[in-house]
Design a protein around this motif. Structure first.
Motif, short mmCIF file in Angstrom:
data_model
loop_
_atom_site.label_atom_id
_atom_site.label_comp_id
_atom_site.label_asym_id
_atom_site.label_seq_id
_atom_site.Cartn_x
_atom_site.Cartn_y
_atom_site.Cartn_z
N HIS A 82 0.83 -1.26 0.07
CA HIS A 82 -0.01 0.04 -0.10
C HIS A 82 0.73 1.36 -0.09
CE1 HIS A 82 -3.28 -2.69 0.63
NE2 HIS A 82 -4.18 -1.79 0.21
N LEU A 83 1.80 1.34 0.54
CA LEU A 83 2.91 2.45 0.76
C LEU A 83 3.51 2.53 -0.80
CD1 LEU A 83 4.63 2.06 4.00
CD2 LEU A 83 2.65 2.91 3.74
N GLN A 84 3.66 1.51 -1.53
CA GLN A 84 4.26 1.67 -2.92
C GLN A 84 3.16 2.36 -3.71
OE1 GLN A 84 5.44 -2.23 -3.74
NE2 GLN A 84 7.44 -1.87 -2.57
N VAL A 85 1.98 1.65 -3.38
CA VAL A 85 0.65 2.29 -4.26
C VAL A 85 0.38 3.80 -4.06
CG1 VAL A 85 -1.65 2.22 -4.61
CG2 VAL A 85 -0.57 0.20 -4.28
N ILE A 86 0.78 4.33 -2.88
CA ILE A 86 0.47 5.58 -2.40
C ILE A 86 1.72 6.61 -3.09
CG2 ILE A 86 0.94 7.38 -0.52
CD1 ILE A 86 -0.41 5.46 1.30
N GLU A 87 2.69 5.97 -3.10
CA GLU A 87 3.93 6.65 -3.94
C GLU A 87 3.46 6.69 -5.23
OE1 GLU A 87 6.62 7.97 -2.75
OE2 GLU A 87 5.65 7.49 -0.75
N LYS A 137 1.09 9.39 -5.48
CA LYS A 137 1.72 10.84 -5.41
C LYS A 137 2.51 11.31 -6.74
CE LYS A 137 4.36 11.05 -1.52
NZ LYS A 137 5.10 10.41 -0.44
N ALA A 138 3.08 10.34 -7.39
CA ALA A 138 3.81 10.55 -8.49
C ALA A 138 2.99 11.25 -9.77
CB ALA A 138 4.60 9.47 -9.14
N VAL A 139 1.75 10.52 -9.90
CA VAL A 139 0.91 11.09 -10.96
C VAL A 139 -0.05 12.04 -10.67
CG1 VAL A 139 1.15 8.90 -12.11
CG2 VAL A 139 -0.55 9.28 -10.53
N GLY A 140 -0.25 12.46 -9.56
CA GLY A 140 -1.35 13.54 -8.87
C GLY A 140 -2.59 13.07 -8.24
N SER A 141 -2.63 11.60 -7.98
CA SER A 141 -3.89 11.27 -7.48
C SER A 141 -4.11 11.67 -6.08
CB SER A 141 -3.85 9.56 -7.01
OG SER A 141 -3.61 8.96 -8.60
N ALA A 182 -2.26 6.76 7.99
CA ALA A 182 -1.10 7.71 8.75
C ALA A 182 -0.08 7.92 7.56
CB ALA A 182 -0.51 7.07 9.86
N ALA A 183 0.22 7.12 6.59
CA ALA A 183 1.37 7.24 5.41
C ALA A 183 0.74 8.19 4.39
CB ALA A 183 1.75 5.86 5.01
N MET A 184 -0.39 8.38 4.34
CA MET A 184 -0.98 9.18 3.21
C MET A 184 -0.80 10.72 3.26
SD MET A 184 -4.86 7.91 2.02
CE MET A 184 -5.54 8.75 3.31
N PRO A 185 -0.48 11.26 2.15
CA PRO A 185 -0.48 12.68 2.07
C PRO A 185 -1.62 13.42 2.75
CG PRO A 185 0.12 11.91 0.03
CD PRO A 185 -0.41 10.75 0.64
N GLU A 186 -1.34 14.72 3.34
CA GLU A 186 -2.34 15.42 4.11
C GLU A 186 -3.79 15.44 3.38
OE1 GLU A 186 -1.89 17.47 7.34
OE2 GLU A 186 -0.96 15.45 7.60
N ASP A 187 -3.52 15.58 2.04
CA ASP A 187 -4.60 16.07 1.11
C ASP A 187 -5.36 14.90 0.57
OD1 ASP A 187 -2.62 15.82 -0.39
OD2 ASP A 187 -3.00 17.28 -1.93
N TRP A 188 -5.14 13.67 0.81
CA TRP A 188 -5.67 12.42 0.36
C TRP A 188 -6.87 12.01 1.19
CZ3 TRP A 188 -2.68 8.08 -2.59
CH2 TRP A 188 -2.03 8.58 -3.47
#
Ligand code: RM4
Ligand code: MN
Ligand code: MN
Length: 433
Positions: free
Chosen positions: A163-168, A171-175, A210-216
């Motif tokens: 899941h942490l990789q999916v978040i990365e 983040k890279a594509v702007g989701s 907790a690992a997601m960016p604040e605006d996700w």
């Protein structure tokens, strides 16, 4: 001339002449009727134009059932090709500007390239989806007996890392969101602890949250059965809501229309989740029996309308936490996937447009006075209005087609792709690639 512009040139053709004039007549007649009922046609067109839905990357190639898969021709073989198809669906509908990625099905070696493709094609990225319902080649530990619910801490750790990789990637594509659907569950009583498995899922999700960016936002998606045939861990909207409440304000529930037992009242679930600010979004599709993943609106169009009625009402009332993410989740095993998606977007636009026609003040009056017939008629009045010209006009003004399926057929896009994208060898392509 590149493939997209060659197709673009031909897209205008079916709308020209006769069909165009017929549409103009139909739209003028509908606009006049709606104005007579107190609406402003221009405002309705603008409202329909605001409706947007994300396309699932996994729906552009032919899907299969457990009995087989019958490939179509000219199907996308790579993420770039899926994005090309998505861009075409957006171009023809004006309402599908984002694609939702599924990792690792859409794993890309070079995310800069993915971003550049998206810019060139004029599309963006919606929620990213994780996948712990299959083992991947080379994966250290198996999810056969669950991922986040697995009694083994090492398996749970592996699922969290995924899941942490999916978040990365997101983040890279702007989701701006992560959708988590877990296949975790059991086939037999006694196989797993019913309470313990849920606790473990909640704890793992807390770490991911907790690992997601604040605006996700994090969307938890429930499903009653399949692949677990006795007890699915995130089985129903109640379980999903418990998780979303435990995680925090940026966690909300995702309602996949196919993820309910037959005859469950989905619009009521939607209303309940809206009422507590936890309705995160949808996976639109339709079904007769189970998670059939058929075209939205093909089986129960009135239910789809009633769901949109709840949504439009919530939007007008500015309910706290109301910001639903609209996504499609379908599997096309008979229809041309692009045509099925064009049909789907149109069905969603129609259901939305009809819901915009409900007279909320009048409905509230009839509810208050207990006039059952007139209350129901207020809904039916909107539902039975033929809004096709309104939706077509909204599309046309965005540069889309009056009739997207016919425009697609006339464009020659599929024939062109059949040459450009030779089929994978039989049995070679996984269902969702
Ligand atoms: C599941 C669920 C998920 C989707 C997978 C492919 O049934 O609907 O949302 O990601 O299928
Ligand atoms: Mn889904
Ligand atoms: Mn599903």
């Amino acid at each position: 001339m590149d493939a997209m512009s060659a197709t673009s040139e031909r897209l205008a053709a079916p709308d020209a002449g006769h069909a165009e004039r017929a549409h103009e007549r139909d739209f003028a007649a509908l606009a006049e009727r709606l104005e007579g009922e107190g609406f402003t046609a221009e405002a309705l067109v603008a409202e329909v134009q605001r409706f947007e839905v994300a396309l699932p990357s996994w729906a552009f190639a032919t899907g299969g059932t457990r009995f087989g898969r019958f490939s179509g021709v000219g199907e996308p073989r790579t993420l770039r090709e899926k994005m090309e198809d998505a861009a075409l669906v957006h171009r023809l509908t004006g309402a599908a500007p984002r694609i939702s990625l599924h990792i690792p099905w859409d794993a890309a070696r070079d995310l800069d390239e993915v971003r550049a493709d998206a810019r060139r094609l004029g599309i963006g990225f919606d929620a990213v989806n994780s996948n712990t319902f299959q083992d991947q080649p080379g994966q250290a530990l198996s999810y056969k007996l669950g991922s986040f619910s697995n009694p083994s801490a090492a398996v749970r750790r592996q699922a969290i890392e995924h899941h942490l990789q999916v978040i990365e990637v997101g983040k890279a594509v702007g989701s701006k969101a992560l959708t988590v659907w877990l296949a975790d569950g059991s086939n037999y009583p006694g196989q797993m602890s019913l309470r313990g498995s849920f606790d473990r899922v909640r704890e793992c999700l807390q770490e991911v949250y907790a690992a997601m960016p604040e605006d996700w936002r994090l969307f938890t998606e429930h499903k009653p059965y399949e692949p677990a045939f006795y007890a699915t861990v995130v089985q129903d909207w109640g379980s999903s809501l418990l998780l979303a409440q435990a995680l925090g304000p940026r966690a909300q529930c995702l309602v996949d229309l196919g993820h309910h037992l037959p005859s469950v009242n989905i619009e009521l679930i939607v209303a309940r989740l809206l009422g507590v600010g936890k309705l995160g979004g949808f996976h639109f599709n339709d079904s007769k029996y189970g998670d059939d993943d058929l075209t939205a609106g093909s089986i129960k169009p009135y239910v789809l309308f009633l769901i949109f009625h709840e949504l439009v009402l919530a939007g007008r009332e500015r309910l706290p936490g109301f910001d639903p993410a609209y996504m499609i989740d379908q599997s096309h095993n008979l229809k041309d996937p692009i045509e099925a998606l064009l049909q789907t977007v149109d069905q969603l636009q129609q259901a939305y447009a009809k819901a915009c026609l409900v007279d909320h003040a009048r409905l509230a009056e009839h509810q208050a006075s207990g006039d059952v017939i007139m209350a129901e008629r207020t809904l039916k009045q909107a539902y039975e209005t033929d809004v096709r010209p309104l939706v077509a006009e909204a599309r046309r003004r965005r540069g889309g087609a009056v009739d997207p399926v016919l425009a697609f057929r006339a464009s020659g896009y599929r024939a062109q792709k059949t040459v450009e994208r030779p089929a994978a060898p039989p049995g070679g392509a996984p269902t969702h690639l």
